[in-house]
Scaffold this motif. Structure first.
Motif, mmCIF file in Angstrom:
data_model
loop_
_atom_site.group_PDB
_atom_site.id
_atom_site.type_symbol
_atom_site.label_atom_id
_atom_site.label_comp_id
_atom_site.label_asym_id
_atom_site.label_seq_id
_atom_site.Cartn_x
_atom_site.Cartn_y
_atom_site.Cartn_z
ATOM 1 N N VAL B 146 0.846 -1.209 0.000
ATOM 2 C CA VAL B 146 0.000 0.000 0.000
ATOM 3 C C VAL B 146 0.875 1.250 0.000
ATOM 4 O O VAL B 146 0.669 2.180 -0.789
ATOM 5 C CB VAL B 146 -0.943 0.000 1.227
ATOM 6 C CG1 VAL B 146 -1.636 1.357 1.362
ATOM 7 C CG2 VAL B 146 -1.980 -1.105 1.103
ATOM 8 N N LEU B 147 1.883 1.247 0.885
ATOM 9 C CA LEU B 147 2.797 2.399 0.938
ATOM 10 C C LEU B 147 3.516 2.586 -0.392
ATOM 11 O O LEU B 147 3.690 3.714 -0.874
ATOM 12 C CB LEU B 147 3.829 2.209 2.058
ATOM 13 C CG LEU B 147 3.328 2.433 3.482
ATOM 14 C CD1 LEU B 147 4.446 2.185 4.487
ATOM 15 C CD2 LEU B 147 2.773 3.835 3.649
ATOM 16 N N GLY B 148 3.930 1.441 -0.996
ATOM 17 C CA GLY B 148 4.609 1.503 -2.296
ATOM 18 C C GLY B 148 3.703 2.119 -3.340
ATOM 19 O O GLY B 148 4.134 2.936 -4.162
ATOM 20 N N GLY B 149 2.432 1.746 -3.321
ATOM 21 C CA GLY B 149 1.472 2.297 -4.261
ATOM 22 C C GLY B 149 1.323 3.803 -4.097
ATOM 23 O O GLY B 149 1.046 4.522 -5.053
ATOM 24 N N LEU B 150 1.530 4.288 -2.872
ATOM 25 C CA LEU B 150 1.446 5.729 -2.623
ATOM 26 C C LEU B 150 2.786 6.411 -2.868
ATOM 27 O O LEU B 150 2.923 7.610 -2.651
ATOM 28 C CB LEU B 150 1.008 5.983 -1.166
ATOM 29 C CG LEU B 150 -0.382 5.471 -0.793
ATOM 30 C CD1 LEU B 150 -0.606 5.582 0.703
ATOM 31 C CD2 LEU B 150 -1.453 6.253 -1.544
ATOM 32 N N GLY B 151 3.773 5.608 -3.297
ATOM 33 C CA GLY B 151 5.084 6.180 -3.577
ATOM 34 C C GLY B 151 5.916 6.413 -2.335
ATOM 35 O O GLY B 151 6.875 7.179 -2.354
ATOM 36 N N LEU B 152 5.538 5.764 -1.226
ATOM 37 C CA LEU B 152 6.307 5.940 0.004
ATOM 38 C C LEU B 152 7.272 4.776 0.179
ATOM 39 O O LEU B 152 6.988 3.657 -0.238
ATOM 40 C CB LEU B 152 5.368 6.046 1.213
ATOM 41 C CG LEU B 152 4.425 7.245 1.190
ATOM 42 C CD1 LEU B 152 3.351 7.102 2.249
ATOM 43 C CD2 LEU B 152 5.225 8.535 1.395
ATOM 44 N N GLY B 153 8.384 5.065 0.807
ATOM 45 C CA GLY B 153 9.427 4.063 0.981
ATOM 46 C C GLY B 153 8.963 2.906 1.850
ATOM 47 O O GLY B 153 8.050 3.083 2.670
ATOM 48 N N PRO B 154 9.556 1.739 1.671
ATOM 49 C CA PRO B 154 9.165 0.600 2.502
ATOM 50 C C PRO B 154 9.546 0.827 3.965
ATOM 51 O O PRO B 154 10.585 1.417 4.261
ATOM 52 C CB PRO B 154 9.951 -0.564 1.899
ATOM 53 C CG PRO B 154 11.096 0.065 1.195
ATOM 54 C CD PRO B 154 10.642 1.416 0.745
ATOM 55 N N VAL B 155 8.670 0.419 4.879
ATOM 56 C CA VAL B 155 8.998 0.482 6.297
ATOM 57 C C VAL B 155 9.234 -0.926 6.816
ATOM 58 O O VAL B 155 8.588 -1.888 6.384
ATOM 59 C CB VAL B 155 7.876 1.152 7.124
ATOM 60 C CG1 VAL B 155 7.871 2.649 6.909
ATOM 61 C CG2 VAL B 155 6.526 0.559 6.787
ATOM 62 N N HIS B 156 10.176 -1.036 7.708
ATOM 63 C CA HIS B 156 10.508 -2.327 8.292
ATOM 64 C C HIS B 156 9.726 -2.478 9.588
ATOM 65 O O HIS B 156 9.943 -1.742 10.533
ATOM 66 C CB HIS B 156 12.008 -2.373 8.550
ATOM 67 C CG HIS B 156 12.491 -3.715 8.940
ATOM 68 N ND1 HIS B 156 12.382 -4.813 8.118
ATOM 69 C CD2 HIS B 156 13.077 -4.147 10.081
ATOM 70 C CE1 HIS B 156 12.877 -5.863 8.738
ATOM 71 N NE2 HIS B 156 13.298 -5.498 9.915
ATOM 72 N N LEU B 157 8.759 -3.408 9.607
ATOM 73 C CA LEU B 157 7.889 -3.538 10.779
ATOM 74 C C LEU B 157 8.216 -4.774 11.609
ATOM 75 O O LEU B 157 8.336 -4.703 12.829
ATOM 76 C CB LEU B 157 6.428 -3.604 10.344
ATOM 77 C CG LEU B 157 5.872 -2.349 9.671
ATOM 78 C CD1 LEU B 157 4.507 -2.636 9.076
ATOM 79 C CD2 LEU B 157 5.788 -1.208 10.666
ATOM 80 N N LEU B 158 8.355 -5.918 10.938
ATOM 81 C CA LEU B 158 8.609 -7.163 11.676
ATOM 82 C C LEU B 158 9.939 -7.061 12.398
ATOM 83 O O LEU B 158 10.919 -6.582 11.844
ATOM 84 C CB LEU B 158 8.653 -8.357 10.716
ATOM 85 C CG LEU B 158 7.335 -9.022 10.367
ATOM 86 C CD1 LEU B 158 7.602 -10.273 9.561
ATOM 87 C CD2 LEU B 158 6.537 -9.355 11.606
ATOM 88 N N GLY B 159 9.966 -7.505 13.651
ATOM 89 C CA GLY B 159 11.213 -7.483 14.391
ATOM 90 C C GLY B 159 11.415 -6.216 15.185
ATOM 91 O O GLY B 159 12.354 -6.115 15.956
#
Lengths: 270, 295
Positions: B146-159
């Motif tokens: 979803v973030l990629g579709g909005l042109g936003l950078g990937p966020v690291h959530l797991l961990g």
């Protein structure tokens, strides 16, 4: 203050409360929705969706290991539900009039069970079984589940007994019943709803139990949550999504049957 | 009427065999399966481990397991676990109280249905729900697409700690909602109206009237949420990473992989003593002396 304004004050919840409640519901249902959608995924992917398919459900029913785990989980849940409900109901009824030392001992052990984290009680039992050299097996898992649910049964039945009041046995005995008959004919029928709720809760707790099973299971016994655990550890598979939905369907059926029985019981009484 | 108590006492004594007989099997089971093992666990925490990691008393009793449990390298683990459990519990209070209050005061005849909605997710296997969160939060998962579709950078959530705390709140929230809802149900709405007449402002009414009157429900919820989280290990294992290990993970490793069972026993003993301290504190915080009765 006019009555009218008081009514207006009660009318609606503030906006921020609505926001929190909706956010909580989204939080609670988001992962379940995801699991449900992906369980019908046509692609062998945990990310991309590609058409609809029932392939994962098919795999659940074909997998020999899942089927045997399912059968084991059902057996453990059914047996532990019956045993813990019978023992717990008897214990709650008996403790009211038992000798003081037994009342303290029984009440105390229920309390200890309720306040200890499951991890602690499970590893403790694991250690003791090692000491007396009883091998871990189906039976050790079963015993762990029975004792786990037992405390909840006692609490549920006891709260109903408190509501009924302590005089019902006395009244029955004044009318000439023996103590055993007083319990069976006067107390138990009044407890029927809470006995049913206890049995249902024990079944659900046992069927979904992970921690106690994790420490107490032996070779050849893999209840479903443990199967899911190992499949999550060693390479995830979309089969887990379908399995989760099937387990949910079963739990809903169990809950509905209980609700119908409760309704039937209250109709019969009135 | 004065003879009535003695009469019924006499009857009870005649039924003594029945009452004791009914309570005995369950009491014995609980003592054999829970009380005795915990006593042995505490004992084993003073032992040493044999080649297979099992406790042995051949070398006498030692405090080394406790020294290891409290060693400097374990301090971050303990602090992290207490911090995660504390933050998750506070979030559960805020969210759980809001839902319970909404259901009790504004839910009307849908009040119970709202509470049921909170409970239904419980029917889905816990690990399956954790798995659902993984699907949402994994690096190439839903959030990032979803973030990629909005042109936003990937966020690291797991961990991340945030993900573990989210998982904990998610898993234990219903246990907070139930006791608070129960205590709100016993609250007389007239009292709140009286509070409004006194304070006027809804916030001060809440702080001075509603919240204190439901403190027992909150304390009960805290016991049901905070204590089990301290022993939780599945959440951190599947949503966390190497930097978010909790005490439960280290304890379970001592027993399941080839660890030192006496060390695991010592850490569990510390956990139980910590819990007893928390319960003692809670019963001071709650108005009744026996706060555990709230459960």
């Amino acid at each position: 203050m006019a009555p009218g304004s008081r009514r207006r004050q009660r009318a609606g919840a503030p906006v921020f409360l609505w926001v929190i409640v909706v956010a909580v519901m989204v939080l609670l249902y988001a992962p379940i929705l995801v699991v449900a959608v992906y369980s019908f995924n046509g692609a062998d992917s945990l990310v991309q969706l590609n058409g609809w398919s029932l392939q994962w459900y098919g795999q659940v029913f074909q997998d020999e290991q899942i089927r045997s785990s399912f059968a084991q989980s059902l057996q453990i849940a059914a047996i532990s539900s019956v045993v813990s409900t019978v023992l717990g109901t008897a214990m709650a009824i008996g403790l009211r009039h038992a000798t003081p030392w037994l009342r303290r001992l029984g009440g105390g052990s229920v309390l200890i069970r309720l306040i200890s984290p499951e991890t602690a009680t499970a590893v403790a039992l694991f250690l003791l079984l090692g000491l007396v050299q009883i091998p871990l097996s189906f039976v050790t898992v079963l015993i762990g589940h029975v004792a786990l649910s037992l405390a909840f049964v006692v609490v549920i039945v006891r709260s109903r007994l408190v509501a009924i009041g302590p005089d019902i046995e006395d009244a029955a005995m004044d009318l000439g019943a023996t103590p055993a008959k007083a319990v069976w004919l006067a107390v138990v029928p009044l407890l029927a709803p809470s006995i049913l709720v206890s049995a249902l809760l024990s079944f659900i707790l046992s069927f979904g139990n992970f921690v106690t099973s994790f420490f107490l299971t032996g070779i050849g016994t893999t209840p479903l949550p443990l199967w899911i655990y190992s499949s999550l550890r060693f390479g995830v598979s979309p089969v887990v999504n379908a399995l989760g939905m099937i387990m949910l369907a079963l739990m809903i059926v169990v809950a509905l049957v209980a609700a119908l029985l409760l309704r039937w019981n209250s109709r019969r009484r009135s | 009427m004065t003879s009535s108590p003695t009469r019924s006492t006499g009857r009870r004594q005649r039924g003594a065999l029945l009452w004791n007989g009914l309570s005995l099997p369950g009491a014995i089971l609980l003592i054999v399966v829970f009380v005795a093992p915990i006593v042995y666990l505490v004992l084993a925490s003073f032992g040493t481990s044999d080649i297979l990691g099992r406790p042995t008393f051949a070398n006498g009793f030692t405090l080394r397991n406790f020294e290891n449990a409290f060693a400097d390298y374990n301090l971050p683990l303990v602090l992290r676990t207490v911090a995660y459990a504390g933050i998750a519990t506070i979030l559960c209070i805020v969210l759980g109280y809001s839902v319970a209050y909404f259901a009790a005061r504004f839910g009307g005849r849908f009040g119970l249905a709202i509470i049921a909605l909170v409970l239904v997710p419980w029917l889905v296997d816990y690990l399956v729900r954790i798995y659902g969160w993984r699907t949402i939060a994994v690096d190439n998962g839903l959030v990032n697409s979803v973030l990629g579709g909005l042109g936003l950078g990937p966020v690291h959530l797991l961990g991340t700690p945030g993900m573990v705390i989210l998982g904990l709140v998610y898993g234990y929230l219903p246990l907070m909602v139930l006791p608070i809802y129960a205590s709100l149900g016993q609250l007389n709405p007239e009292v709140i109206d009286a509070g409004k007449d006194l304070y006027g402002n809804p916030w001060s009414t809440f702080w001075h009237v509603t919240f204190p009157l439901t403190r027992e429900g909150v304390v009960g919820g805290v016991l049901l949420v905070f204590l089990p989280i301290l022993g939780d290990f599945a959440t951190a294992q599947f949503l966390g990473g190497p930097d978010t290990t909790m005490i439960g993970n280290v304890i379970s490793d001592q027993f399941i992989s080839a660890g030192s069972q006496p060390l695991g026993a010592a850490m569990t003993t510390v956990l139980i003593v910590g819990l007893l301290a928390a319960i003692a504190f809670a019963s001071l915080a709650g108005r009744r002396r026996n706060a555990a009765a709230v459960i």
